[in-house]
Design a protein around this motif. Structure first.
Motif, PDB file in Angstrom:
ATOM      1  N   LYS A   1       0.817  -1.222   0.000  1.00  0.00           N
ATOM      2  CA  LYS A   1       0.000   0.000   0.000  1.00  0.00           C
ATOM      3  C   LYS A   1       0.849   1.271   0.000  1.00  0.00           C
ATOM      4  N   ASP A   2       2.122   1.131  -0.373  1.00  0.00           N
ATOM      5  CA  ASP A   2       2.992   2.321  -0.375  1.00  0.00           C
ATOM      6  C   ASP A   2       2.503   3.382  -1.343  1.00  0.00           C
TER       7      ASP A   2
ATOM      8  N   PRO B   1       0.555   6.024   3.062  1.00  0.00           N
ATOM      9  CA  PRO B   1      -0.167   5.971   4.336  1.00  0.00           C
ATOM     10  C   PRO B   1       0.710   6.263   5.554  1.00  0.00           C
TER      11      PRO B   1
ATOM     12  N   GLU C   1       5.286   3.815   8.903  1.00  0.00           N
ATOM     13  CA  GLU C   1       4.952   2.742   9.840  1.00  0.00           C
ATOM     14  C   GLU C   1       3.898   1.798   9.272  1.00  0.00           C
ATOM     15  N   VAL C   2       2.922   2.358   8.568  1.00  0.00           N
ATOM     16  CA  VAL C   2       1.866   1.526   7.978  1.00  0.00           C
ATOM     17  C   VAL C   2       2.445   0.622   6.892  1.00  0.00           C
TER      18      VAL C   2
ATOM     19  N   ASN D   1       4.335  -2.160   8.570  1.00  0.00           N
ATOM     20  CA  ASN D   1       3.406  -3.111   9.196  1.00  0.00           C
ATOM     21  C   ASN D   1       2.704  -3.983   8.167  1.00  0.00           C
ATOM     22  N   ASN D   2       2.414  -3.409   7.006  1.00  0.00           N
ATOM     23  CA  ASN D   2       1.799  -4.206   5.940  1.00  0.00           C
ATOM     24  C   ASN D   2       2.735  -5.311   5.477  1.00  0.00           C
TER      25      ASN D   2
END
Length: 250
Positions: free
Chosen positions: A180-181, A185, A188-189, A192-193
């Protein structure tokens, strides 16, 4: 006589149960033992791979921009990451021959991301073929040889795409884990993904200028993958010698 017939019926039933159980057990162990590369497919033919059966494949899409690709290549080099697959649009490659040359020289795999950013599900087969052919010519001029992988530019594909790709000698590659880069987002997101990655995952990341946080997240992403004791492979290395499991594409 009746006693004999009752005994015979019971024996047949028991034998059938044993045979069915044996067949089920044999089938179960067979399925567990084969190496699998899950795929999207048409009923009788071409396939699009989205997952492997060993280690991890890190993939980057590049469609436009001249700022983000080089820092990402620097990070991969500094973090001793010898294997990754870059899906490049022909239009981008045409404008950035030096970066294409660097990707090749540093040993990374190249796949085609079409020429223009077009949704192949909205095009006729002839137009899909035209877009791929245009990209082919670019890579031919850049002396990039033996490209066998294709990713639909927008990620959307259908039977038409699979049919054209097969006829032109390409394997369509999707992904099983989206970082989802591209949505920016937050670092950190993104990390984590990617933490969710498991053996066999093909990870989608981007090195286009629109993905503004990928370079910042990448060092941690690489450390996370290495911490799982999973080797990073090119897509071609991952799918080599794998057997397939199909999910039909409409």
């Amino acid at each position: 006589m009746k006693f004999f017939l009752v005994l015979n019926g019971k024996s047949i039933k028991q034998a059938l149960i044993i045979v069915v159980a044996a067949l089920f057990t044999a089938w179960f162990f067979y399925v567990e033992s084969i190496a699998q590369v899950p795929v999207f497919s048409t009923k009788e033919g071409p396939k699009a791979i989205y997952k492997g059966e060993k280690d991890i494949a890190l993939t980057f899409n590049i469609g436009w921009g001249d700022e983000k690709a080089e820092p990402i290549l620097d990070i991969l080099k500094n973090k001793n990451t010898p294997s990754a697959t870059f899906f490049l649009s022909g239009a981008w490659a045409e404008r950035h021959p030096d970066l294409v040359n660097r990707i090749v020289k540093e040993g990374y795999e190249i796949g085609i991301l079409g020429y223009d950013y077009k949704d192949y599900t909205e095009l006729e087969e002839s137009k899909i073929r035209q877009d791929i052919s245009k990209a082919q010519e670019v890579f031919k001029k850049l002396n990039v040889k033996d490209i066998e992988l294709l990713r639909a530019p927008t990620g959307h594909f259908d039977k038409k795409t699979l049919n054209v790709a097969e006829k032109m000698g390409y394997t369509v590659v999707h992904w099983s884990l989206d970082s989802k880069d591209w949505t920016n987002p937050g670092v950190e997101v993104i990390v984590n993904n990617v933490k969710k990655a498991k053996k066999g995952d093909i990870i989608l990341m981007h090195a286009s200028d629109s993905a503004k946080q990928t370079a910042d997240a990448l060092p941690v992403v690489l450390s996370e993958i290495q911490g799982k004791n999973l080797k990073m492979l090119t897509v071609s290395e991952m799918i080599a010698n794998g057997k397939s499991q199909s999910a039909e594409v409409e």
